[in-house]
Design a protein around this motif. Structure first.
Motif, PDB file in Angstrom:
ATOM      1  N   LEU A 184      12.427  60.455  21.118  1.00  0.00           N
ATOM      2  CA  LEU A 184      11.964  59.000  20.501  1.00  0.00           C
ATOM      3  C   LEU A 184      12.996  58.432  19.525  1.00  0.00           C
ATOM      4  O   LEU A 184      13.342  57.361  19.620  1.00  0.00           O
ATOM      5  N   ALA A 185      13.477  59.308  18.374  1.00  0.00           N
ATOM      6  CA  ALA A 185      14.290  58.869  17.440  1.00  0.00           C
ATOM      7  C   ALA A 185      15.495  58.403  17.821  1.00  0.00           C
ATOM      8  O   ALA A 185      16.231  57.375  17.527  1.00  0.00           O
ATOM      9  N   ALA A 186      16.022  59.292  19.031  1.00  0.00           N
ATOM     10  CA  ALA A 186      17.197  58.812  19.798  1.00  0.00           C
ATOM     11  C   ALA A 186      17.127  57.470  20.575  1.00  0.00           C
ATOM     12  O   ALA A 186      18.182  56.942  20.515  1.00  0.00           O
ATOM     13  N   THR A 187      16.171  57.219  21.056  1.00  0.00           N
ATOM     14  CA  THR A 187      16.041  56.304  21.769  1.00  0.00           C
ATOM     15  C   THR A 187      15.862  54.830  20.764  1.00  0.00           C
ATOM     16  O   THR A 187      16.404  53.886  21.199  1.00  0.00           O
ATOM     17  N   VAL A 188      15.014  54.925  19.807  1.00  0.00           N
ATOM     18  CA  VAL A 188      15.132  53.907  18.938  1.00  0.00           C
ATOM     19  C   VAL A 188      16.553  53.427  18.206  1.00  0.00           C
ATOM     20  O   VAL A 188      16.944  52.495  18.238  1.00  0.00           O
ATOM     21  N   SER A 189      17.230  54.820  18.052  1.00  0.00           N
ATOM     22  CA  SER A 189      18.630  54.629  17.650  1.00  0.00           C
ATOM     23  C   SER A 189      19.478  53.775  18.596  1.00  0.00           C
ATOM     24  O   SER A 189      20.384  52.875  18.239  1.00  0.00           O
ATOM     25  N   LEU A 190      19.621  54.170  19.827  1.00  0.00           N
ATOM     26  CA  LEU A 190      20.134  53.588  20.757  1.00  0.00           C
ATOM     27  C   LEU A 190      19.924  52.128  20.902  1.00  0.00           C
ATOM     28  O   LEU A 190      20.618  51.344  21.118  1.00  0.00           O
ATOM     29  N   GLY A 191      18.701  51.699  20.895  1.00  0.00           N
ATOM     30  CA  GLY A 191      18.265  50.465  20.973  1.00  0.00           C
ATOM     31  C   GLY A 191      18.686  49.598  19.846  1.00  0.00           C
ATOM     32  O   GLY A 191      19.175  48.429  19.980  1.00  0.00           O
ATOM     33  N   PHE A 192      18.812  50.175  18.573  1.00  0.00           N
ATOM     34  CA  PHE A 192      19.477  49.271  17.508  1.00  0.00           C
ATOM     35  C   PHE A 192      20.847  49.210  17.715  1.00  0.00           C
ATOM     36  O   PHE A 192      21.243  48.183  17.347  1.00  0.00           O
ATOM     37  N   ILE A 193      21.563  50.065  18.123  1.00  0.00           N
ATOM     38  CA  ILE A 193      22.844  50.279  18.225  1.00  0.00           C
ATOM     39  C   ILE A 193      23.285  48.980  19.228  1.00  0.00           C
ATOM     40  O   ILE A 193      24.147  48.259  19.187  1.00  0.00           O
ATOM     41  N   PHE A 194      22.573  49.030  20.470  1.00  0.00           N
ATOM     42  CA  PHE A 194      22.462  47.856  21.499  1.00  0.00           C
ATOM     43  C   PHE A 194      22.480  46.598  20.698  1.00  0.00           C
ATOM     44  O   PHE A 194      23.301  45.630  21.072  1.00  0.00           O
ATOM     45  N   LEU A 195      21.467  46.387  20.047  1.00  0.00           N
ATOM     46  CA  LEU A 195      21.252  45.051  19.324  1.00  0.00           C
ATOM     47  C   LEU A 195      22.471  44.700  18.314  1.00  0.00           C
ATOM     48  O   LEU A 195      22.940  43.518  18.262  1.00  0.00           O
ATOM     49  N   CYS A 196      23.091  45.841  17.941  1.00  0.00           N
ATOM     50  CA  CYS A 196      24.302  45.249  16.788  1.00  0.00           C
ATOM     51  C   CYS A 196      25.449  44.858  17.699  1.00  0.00           C
ATOM     52  O   CYS A 196      26.190  43.977  17.249  1.00  0.00           O
ATOM     53  N   PHE A 197      25.555  45.526  18.896  1.00  0.00           N
ATOM     54  CA  PHE A 197      26.714  45.119  19.748  1.00  0.00           C
ATOM     55  C   PHE A 197      26.529  43.851  20.092  1.00  0.00           C
ATOM     56  O   PHE A 197      27.497  43.109  20.662  1.00  0.00           O
ATOM     57  N   GLN A 198      25.262  43.671  20.635  1.00  0.00           N
ATOM     58  CA  GLN A 198      24.939  42.168  21.182  1.00  0.00           C
ATOM     59  C   GLN A 198      25.154  41.255  20.243  1.00  0.00           C
ATOM     60  O   GLN A 198      25.730  39.993  20.478  1.00  0.00           O
ATOM     61  N   VAL A 233      14.480  43.865  23.818  1.00  0.00           N
ATOM     62  CA  VAL A 233      14.803  45.293  23.526  1.00  0.00           C
ATOM     63  C   VAL A 233      14.567  45.347  22.081  1.00  0.00           C
ATOM     64  O   VAL A 233      13.778  46.497  21.695  1.00  0.00           O
ATOM     65  N   PHE A 234      14.378  44.338  21.191  1.00  0.00           N
ATOM     66  CA  PHE A 234      13.743  44.436  19.884  1.00  0.00           C
ATOM     67  C   PHE A 234      12.144  44.614  19.870  1.00  0.00           C
ATOM     68  O   PHE A 234      11.711  45.499  19.327  1.00  0.00           O
ATOM     69  N   LEU A 235      11.538  44.069  20.726  1.00  0.00           N
ATOM     70  CA  LEU A 235      10.136  44.384  20.959  1.00  0.00           C
ATOM     71  C   LEU A 235       9.961  45.819  21.542  1.00  0.00           C
ATOM     72  O   LEU A 235       9.150  46.518  20.940  1.00  0.00           O
ATOM     73  N   GLY A 236      10.876  46.366  22.422  1.00  0.00           N
ATOM     74  CA  GLY A 236      10.471  47.659  22.976  1.00  0.00           C
ATOM     75  C   GLY A 236      11.081  48.599  21.810  1.00  0.00           C
ATOM     76  O   GLY A 236      10.187  49.602  21.775  1.00  0.00           O
ATOM     77  N   GLY A 237      11.787  48.618  21.162  1.00  0.00           N
ATOM     78  CA  GLY A 237      12.317  49.151  20.283  1.00  0.00           C
ATOM     79  C   GLY A 237      11.124  49.286  18.956  1.00  0.00           C
ATOM     80  O   GLY A 237      10.843  50.293  18.426  1.00  0.00           O
ATOM     81  N   LEU A 238      10.623  48.081  18.540  1.00  0.00           N
ATOM     82  CA  LEU A 238       9.493  47.979  17.811  1.00  0.00           C
ATOM     83  C   LEU A 238       8.425  49.059  18.124  1.00  0.00           C
ATOM     84  O   LEU A 238       7.732  49.754  17.295  1.00  0.00           O
ATOM     85  N   MET A 239       8.119  48.906  19.498  1.00  0.00           N
ATOM     86  CA  MET A 239       6.862  49.800  19.829  1.00  0.00           C
ATOM     87  C   MET A 239       7.071  51.076  19.932  1.00  0.00           C
ATOM     88  O   MET A 239       6.465  51.985  19.482  1.00  0.00           O
ATOM     89  N   LEU A 240       8.383  51.383  20.388  1.00  0.00           N
ATOM     90  CA  LEU A 240       8.865  52.862  20.186  1.00  0.00           C
ATOM     91  C   LEU A 240       9.047  53.471  18.931  1.00  0.00           C
ATOM     92  O   LEU A 240       8.540  54.512  18.496  1.00  0.00           O
ATOM     93  N   ALA A 241       9.205  52.564  17.793  1.00  0.00           N
ATOM     94  CA  ALA A 241       9.213  52.982  16.340  1.00  0.00           C
ATOM     95  C   ALA A 241       7.857  53.227  16.275  1.00  0.00           C
ATOM     96  O   ALA A 241       7.798  54.408  15.065  1.00  0.00           O
TER      97      ALA A 241
END
Length: 284
Positions: A184-198, A233-241
């Protein structure tokens, strides 16, 4: 008695949360109305409405989590949650389907029509190629956003996040809580990196390519599709966090973890939408 064996359908008592949340939404609506009309109170009221709603939802969800942790949500409630999440994701599919349809219509139907013989009578210099700055030439010149390198990197990030969330789910089903937390921590981290790149991609588009939301039908469809996807992606990452926090707290077991499953379903939906976006927006 375990929550899965609870024989009845738990119905909560009267709650103040719907009314409190509605007050925040009304304030947000009035605030946005004032904001777009350039009033001094519009912006602060809209922001206050958002904060109010988030505060209300925090306590509302907290009560729901407490009901689940105390065993009140049995099999019947679990089935309702699953159907609710499935229909919610279906509504999101329809939401993105409308934007994909707008892209298809403008590119494959409206564009050839404008370049037809009849269209040439009105706009003799118009060339029916995608992307397009419009028949009147009023849109400032811009460059398109290609698939390299950021969109491709983001594709790899989201595909990897799909693997890590699936790993976490299998670990949780085997009651390996530590491995589930890592996934889960890896998934949230990857989502955060995605948003930074976007975010960097948008900066590059606005300041170096001249590509903006006002850049004709190409700019509007590009930013609406990618922007709403980024919001999801932000909402999904928030759910997973939140699910990650609950997993660390020990709320889940191998048999009772629908909150995780619902968030994972949503994350896989976000992944699939991005694959369609990656092909339709960046390659075609």
């Amino acid at each position: 008695m375990s929550s899965n064996s609870t024989p009845y359908y738990f119905v909560p008592g009267l709650s103040k949360h719907p009314v409190v949340t509605a007050i925040g939404l009304i304030a947000f609506g009035f605030g946005m109305t004032g904001w777009v009309n350039h009033t001094s109170w519009g912006g602060p009221l809209a922001i206050a409405g958002v904060v109010w709603v988030l505060f209300s939802l925090y306590h509302w969800f907290g009560d729901t989590i407490a009901e689940s942790n105390t065993g009140k949500n049995g099999t019947n409630v679990d089935v309702s949650y699953r159907w609710s999440m499935a229909w919610f994701i279906f509504s999101e599919i329809m939401f993105f389907g409308a934007f994909f349809a707008a892209l298809f219509y403008s590119r494959n139907i409206a564009m050839p029509w404008l370049g037809s013989v009849e269209g040439k009578l009105l706009w003799p210099n118009f060339t029916a190629v995608w992307p397009n700055a419009g028949p009147a030439g009023l849109i400032p010149q811009f460059e398109t956003m290609g698939p390299w390198p950021i969109p491709t990197i983001n594709t790899l990030l989201l595909l990897s996040s799909g693997v890590t969330v699936t790993y976490a789910h299998h670990a949780l089903r085997e009651n390996h809580i530590k491995q589930a937390i890592i996934g889960l921590a890896a998934t949230v981290s990857l989502g955060f990196i995605f948003l930074c790149f976007q975010g960097f991609e948008y900066y590059h588009a606005y300041h170096e390519l001249g590509l903006k939301l006002t850049s004709g039908i190409y700019g509007s469809t590009f930013f609406m599709l990618t922007g709403f996807h980024g919001f999801h992606v932000f909402l999904g990452g928030l759910m997973l966090a939140i699910v990650l926090r609950r997993a660390i707290r020990g709320d889940f077991t191998a048999e009772h973890h629908f909150a995780f499953e619902g968030a994972a379903w949503y994350w896989h939906f976000v992944d699939v939408v991005w694959l369609g976006l990656y092909i339709a927006v960046y390659w075609m």
